[in-house]
Design a protein around this motif. Structure first.
Motif, mmCIF file in Angstrom:
data_model
loop_
_atom_site.group_PDB
_atom_site.id
_atom_site.type_symbol
_atom_site.label_atom_id
_atom_site.label_comp_id
_atom_site.label_asym_id
_atom_site.label_seq_id
_atom_site.Cartn_x
_atom_site.Cartn_y
_atom_site.Cartn_z
ATOM 1 N N SER A 148 -11.824 5.975 6.946
ATOM 2 C CA SER A 148 -10.724 6.285 6.130
ATOM 3 C C SER A 148 -10.736 7.712 5.449
ATOM 4 O O SER A 148 -10.271 8.302 4.569
ATOM 5 C CB SER A 148 -10.640 5.659 4.855
ATOM 6 O OG SER A 148 -12.031 5.381 4.014
ATOM 7 N N HIS A 172 -2.308 3.055 8.021
ATOM 8 C CA HIS A 172 -0.967 3.060 7.463
ATOM 9 C C HIS A 172 -0.978 3.931 6.027
ATOM 10 O O HIS A 172 0.209 3.915 5.563
ATOM 11 C CB HIS A 172 -0.510 1.717 7.152
ATOM 12 C CG HIS A 172 -0.299 0.877 8.364
ATOM 13 N ND1 HIS A 172 0.968 1.205 9.198
ATOM 14 C CD2 HIS A 172 -0.977 0.297 9.177
ATOM 15 C CE1 HIS A 172 0.735 0.194 10.219
ATOM 16 N NE2 HIS A 172 -0.519 -0.163 10.300
ATOM 17 N N THR A 173 -1.839 4.444 5.700
ATOM 18 C CA THR A 173 -2.090 5.417 4.299
ATOM 19 C C THR A 173 -2.926 6.439 4.808
ATOM 20 O O THR A 173 -3.772 6.807 5.637
ATOM 21 C CB THR A 173 -2.720 4.506 3.478
ATOM 22 O OG1 THR A 173 -4.233 4.116 3.814
ATOM 23 C CG2 THR A 173 -2.125 3.208 2.856
ATOM 24 N N ARG A 174 -2.833 7.674 3.831
ATOM 25 C CA ARG A 174 -3.361 9.007 3.985
ATOM 26 C C ARG A 174 -4.424 9.171 2.887
ATOM 27 O O ARG A 174 -5.243 10.022 3.130
ATOM 28 C CB ARG A 174 -2.356 10.049 4.311
ATOM 29 C CG ARG A 174 -1.478 10.031 5.582
ATOM 30 C CD ARG A 174 -0.651 11.095 5.800
ATOM 31 N NE ARG A 174 -1.179 12.281 5.598
ATOM 32 C CZ ARG A 174 -0.795 13.537 5.363
ATOM 33 N NH1 ARG A 174 0.572 13.580 4.953
ATOM 34 N NH2 ARG A 174 -1.459 14.571 5.345
ATOM 35 N N GLU A 194 0.810 4.464 -2.689
ATOM 36 C CA GLU A 194 0.671 5.703 -2.440
ATOM 37 C C GLU A 194 1.859 6.556 -2.592
ATOM 38 O O GLU A 194 1.436 7.608 -3.221
ATOM 39 C CB GLU A 194 0.399 5.622 -0.876
ATOM 40 C CG GLU A 194 -0.155 7.161 -0.312
ATOM 41 C CD GLU A 194 -0.770 7.269 1.024
ATOM 42 O OE1 GLU A 194 -1.875 7.166 0.954
ATOM 43 O OE2 GLU A 194 0.022 6.905 1.988
ATOM 44 N N GLU A 195 3.003 6.115 -2.590
ATOM 45 C CA GLU A 195 4.079 6.808 -2.940
ATOM 46 C C GLU A 195 4.061 7.084 -4.567
ATOM 47 O O GLU A 195 4.688 8.119 -4.960
ATOM 48 C CB GLU A 195 5.574 6.099 -2.764
ATOM 49 C CG GLU A 195 5.799 6.350 -1.012
ATOM 50 C CD GLU A 195 7.050 5.400 -0.725
ATOM 51 O OE1 GLU A 195 7.461 4.904 -1.557
ATOM 52 O OE2 GLU A 195 7.069 5.334 0.714
ATOM 53 N N LEU A 199 -4.515 7.036 -0.542
ATOM 54 C CA LEU A 199 -4.787 5.944 -1.229
ATOM 55 C C LEU A 199 -6.251 5.450 -0.793
ATOM 56 O O LEU A 199 -6.638 5.236 0.004
ATOM 57 C CB LEU A 199 -3.709 4.847 -1.004
ATOM 58 C CG LEU A 199 -3.939 3.584 -2.017
ATOM 59 C CD1 LEU A 199 -3.528 3.887 -3.283
ATOM 60 C CD2 LEU A 199 -2.981 2.290 -1.309
ATOM 61 N N ALA A 238 0.956 -1.236 -0.264
ATOM 62 C CA ALA A 238 -0.028 -0.020 0.000
ATOM 63 C C ALA A 238 0.875 1.139 0.169
ATOM 64 O O ALA A 238 0.450 2.136 -0.732
ATOM 65 C CB ALA A 238 -0.933 0.044 1.318
ATOM 66 N N LYS A 239 1.969 1.256 0.856
ATOM 67 C CA LYS A 239 2.898 2.304 0.701
ATOM 68 C C LYS A 239 3.725 2.792 -0.372
ATOM 69 O O LYS A 239 3.677 3.955 -1.021
ATOM 70 C CB LYS A 239 3.885 2.422 1.898
ATOM 71 C CG LYS A 239 3.237 2.550 3.050
ATOM 72 C CD LYS A 239 4.226 2.297 4.485
ATOM 73 C CE LYS A 239 4.022 2.860 5.921
ATOM 74 N NZ LYS A 239 3.281 4.239 5.669
#
Length: 441
Positions: free
Chosen positions: A126, A95-97, A46-47, A99, A42-43
């Protein structure tokens, strides 16, 4: 601004994705029971500023090939084992902002209230990034898991799904946008006049309502769908805001997109409100030769027997009486298969053998594999996108998180330089990322 393409990451909450080699691949970090496995993926997405990540799902271990689960479990077929993806998404929220986060729920083996409550909660947690991938499920194994001898017939599943989604949407709308007051001084929690009962009486469901969860940030989750049959396309044209598809080449991509957009328009919707995302599996290297070596290394791990098990599970058929060197034309000629399944097999090439098809399914479930440098992959995607083949792409990994990391680092910058992809997230919700606009109340 020029038309922008959209990107999604594809996963299963298990050891296998479209690639049956993911769990065996030496570059895959961790395993499917480790939550960090999904966080890394996921990271990486998102990046790369991806619109969303979504998890496909099936509910049971298939036994379609020879009535046995033994080989499926031993070799790792696509539905041999997995986690429930919905609790996993709740974990990934933390763990995501940005996505978007989506997963599958079946309209055949759940009730509308189950889905409405779960995804409304996910959308709140979310802050508006939730998506529901709508499926009707595939095979008799899933039916037996839920106490039914056989799986509901294809078109009836979609009839039920139409009413299912209608009820779910009514439940999400049962709270008006301003119904929740939280007036501490006045002691008013909610305005009862803005919370409506459904009193739905249909062929499949009787639902009073209302939902006991206030309106979520997006109003409801983004609706994703992947049906490719005629009935499945009609369903998608009515409800879907993003459609996931697998097509072999540009001509097939354009034909699919043109047909769906026509049907969306016939439903009284704007065709731009339904994004068509076609799946690809990239192998990216510093040179084309390096990328080709990566593809060959991956595909060498794909066993034809396990690919055939996944094929049988998807088509709900048994091919165990045929040897691996049997051509698909002969398989269809022998008879005994449902006409729709025989037609699908013949469409894959009458001279193709079961071994060749099994190997293809094991490697990618026929998702096109793209091989090259980041610039070459970006050029290919841009060509398909600008030619009207799709509105974006679903990236399917060959190993994790490396496939997503390499795409984000090597392909996305080239798409950005072409002006085809964002340089930063512009909105806060998945609906914003997809350019869908606000919902009508």
């Amino acid at each position: 601004m020029s038309r922008q393409l959209h990107l999604a990451g594809f996963l299963l909450a298990g050891p296998v994705v479209h690639s049956h080699a993911v769990w065996r691949h030496p570059e895959t970090q961790g395993d499917f029971l480790d939550p960090a496995y999904y966080v890394r993926a996921a990271k990486a997405l998102e990046e790369g500023l991806f619109d969303f990540l979504f998890f496909a799902d099936r509910l049971a271990v298939g036994d379609q090939l020879g009535g046995s689960r033994e080989t499926a479990l031993r070799l790792g077929a696509q539905d041999a084992t997995r986690l429930d993806p919905l609790p996993l998404l709740s974990y990934l929220v933390a763990h995501t902002r940005h996505l978007g986060l989506g997963c599958t729920r079946s309209t055949t083996y759940y009730e509308p209230a189950h889905v409405a409550r779960a995804f409304a909660t996910l959308d709140h947690l979310s802050c508006g990034r939730a998506a529901w991938n709508i499926v009707t499920s595939m095979n008799d194994s899933e039916g037996r898991l839920f106490g039914r001898e056989r799986h509901l017939e294809h078109d009836l599943r979609y009839d039920r799904a139409d009413e299912f989604v209608e009820v779910a949407v009514k439940l999400w709308r049962s709270w008006g946008p301003a119904a929740l007051r939280l007036d501490r001084e006045g002691g008013v929690l909610a305005d009862p006049a803005q919370v409506r009962a459904l009193d739905h009486q249909g062929d499949w469901f009787r639902v009073e309502g209302p939902l006991n969860i206030p309106r979520s940030p997006q109003g409801r989750p983004v609706l994703i769908q992947a049906g490719s049959s005629g009935r499945g396309r009609r369903f998608g044209a009515r409800w879907a805001e993003a459609i996931f598809t697998i097509q072999p080449d540009l001509a097939a991509m354009r034909a699919f997109r043109d047909d769906v957009r026509r049907q969306v328009l016939e439903q009284g919707r704007s065709p731009d409100g339904c994004k068509i995302l076609t799946s690809v599996m990239p192998f990216i290297g510093g040179s084309e030769a390096e990328a080709r070596a990566k593809q060959e290394r991956h595909n060498a791990l794909a066993q034809p027997e396990v690919g055939l098990i996944t094929l049988c599970s998807q088509l709900n058929i048994d091919l165990s009486r045929f040897t691996l060197d049997t051509a698909l034309g002969e398989v269809a000629e022998v008879g005994g298969l449902p006409p729709a399944a025989a037609e699908k097999l013949l469409a894959l090439g009458s001279r193709t053998t079961l071994a060749e098809l099994g190997r293809s399914y094991a490697a990618s479930v026929r998702v096109p594999q793209l091989v090259g440098t980041g610039a070459q992959i970006a050029e290919q995607l841009a060509e398909w996108f600008e030619a009207g083949g799709c509105d974006g792409f679903v990236i399917s990994p060959g190993y994790l998180p490396g496939s997503f990391v390499e795409f984000s680092e090597s392909v996305v910058p080239h798409l950005q330089r072409r002006g085809l992809f964002r340089r930063q997230y512009q909105g806060t919700t998945l609906r914003d990322h997809l350019g869908l606009g606000p919902l009508e109340d």
